[in-house]
Write a protein that holds these residues in place. Structure first.
Motif, PDB file in Angstrom:
ATOM      1  N   GLU A   1       0.750  -0.846   0.018  1.00  0.00           N
ATOM      2  CA  GLU A   1      -0.292   0.068  -0.276  1.00  0.00           C
ATOM      3  C   GLU A   1       1.350   0.990   0.086  1.00  0.00           C
ATOM      4  O   GLU A   1       1.448   1.891   1.135  1.00  0.00           O
ATOM      5  CB  GLU A   1      -0.663   0.374   1.180  1.00  0.00           C
ATOM      6  N   PRO A   2       0.812   2.124  -0.958  1.00  0.00           N
ATOM      7  CA  PRO A   2       1.751   2.617  -0.976  1.00  0.00           C
ATOM      8  C   PRO A   2       1.791   4.287  -0.416  1.00  0.00           C
ATOM      9  O   PRO A   2       2.817   4.629   0.785  1.00  0.00           O
ATOM     10  CB  PRO A   2       1.194   3.860  -2.551  1.00  0.00           C
ATOM     11  N   ASN A   3       0.973   4.306   0.579  1.00  0.00           N
ATOM     12  CA  ASN A   3       0.430   5.384   1.828  1.00  0.00           C
ATOM     13  C   ASN A   3       0.675   5.785   2.731  1.00  0.00           C
ATOM     14  O   ASN A   3       1.264   5.736   3.431  1.00  0.00           O
ATOM     15  CB  ASN A   3      -0.903   5.656   1.898  1.00  0.00           C
ATOM     16  N   ILE A   4       0.429   4.281   2.678  1.00  0.00           N
ATOM     17  CA  ILE A   4       1.485   3.546   4.103  1.00  0.00           C
ATOM     18  C   ILE A   4       2.711   3.114   4.394  1.00  0.00           C
ATOM     19  O   ILE A   4       3.702   3.751   5.095  1.00  0.00           O
ATOM     20  CB  ILE A   4       1.134   2.170   4.105  1.00  0.00           C
TER      21      ILE A   4
ATOM     22  N   ILE B   1       4.862   5.576   2.619  1.00  0.00           N
ATOM     23  CA  ILE B   1       5.337   6.706   2.443  1.00  0.00           C
ATOM     24  C   ILE B   1       5.408   6.801   3.914  1.00  0.00           C
ATOM     25  O   ILE B   1       6.485   7.705   4.426  1.00  0.00           O
ATOM     26  CB  ILE B   1       4.289   7.578   1.911  1.00  0.00           C
ATOM     27  N   SER B   2       4.478   6.800   5.133  1.00  0.00           N
ATOM     28  CA  SER B   2       3.960   7.520   5.847  1.00  0.00           C
ATOM     29  C   SER B   2       5.121   6.358   6.986  1.00  0.00           C
ATOM     30  O   SER B   2       5.601   6.847   7.701  1.00  0.00           O
ATOM     31  CB  SER B   2       3.150   7.350   6.326  1.00  0.00           C
TER      32      SER B   2
END
Length: 122
Positions: free
Chosen positions: A11-14, A16-17
């Motif tokens: 999951e790209p957003n995960i 990144i964070s």
């Protein structure tokens, strides 16, 4: 001292964070976006800690964890499983396969940072 942390999540957003958080904590970060890539990265880079998503393409986090724990050369690698599945059976399965810890998404970044510090200190 900088520790090596592998983020294994599709999951790209995960990613990144988690990457931002781990770098802020002073760790050297690498990323794998599926199960086979995670296993390969663990075998080649031997990270101090893997933030391992349970639900990934190719191989699940459970399968990656099992493969790592079956390889004596990787005995020192800590595994923190991350999952949207927080059922007791999933947590028990992760622990039975050798995960050092299990956190359910969504989690607070403060909680995650504390758990990472705790795992890397042990």
């Amino acid at each position: 001292m900088s520790k090596k942390v592998l983020i294994a999540d599709d999951e790209p957003n995960i990613v990144i964070s988690l990457e931002f958080l781990m770098k802020r904590e002073g760790h050297a970060v690498s990323v794998a976006r599926d199960g086979p890539a995670a296993l390969e990265a663990i075998r080649t880079a031997k990270p101090d800690l893997v933030l391992l998503d349970v639900m990934m393409p190719g191989l699940s986090g459970f399968e990656v964890c099992q493969a790592v724990r079956g390889d004596e050369a990787l005995a020192g690698v800590k595994i923190l499983m991350l999952s949207a599945k927080g059922r007791d059976t999933d947590i028990a399965k992760g622990q039975a396969l050798g995960a050092d810890a299990y956190m359910t998404k969504p989690f607070s970044t403060k909680e995650l940072a504390e758990k990472v510090r705790e795992l890397l200190a042990s």
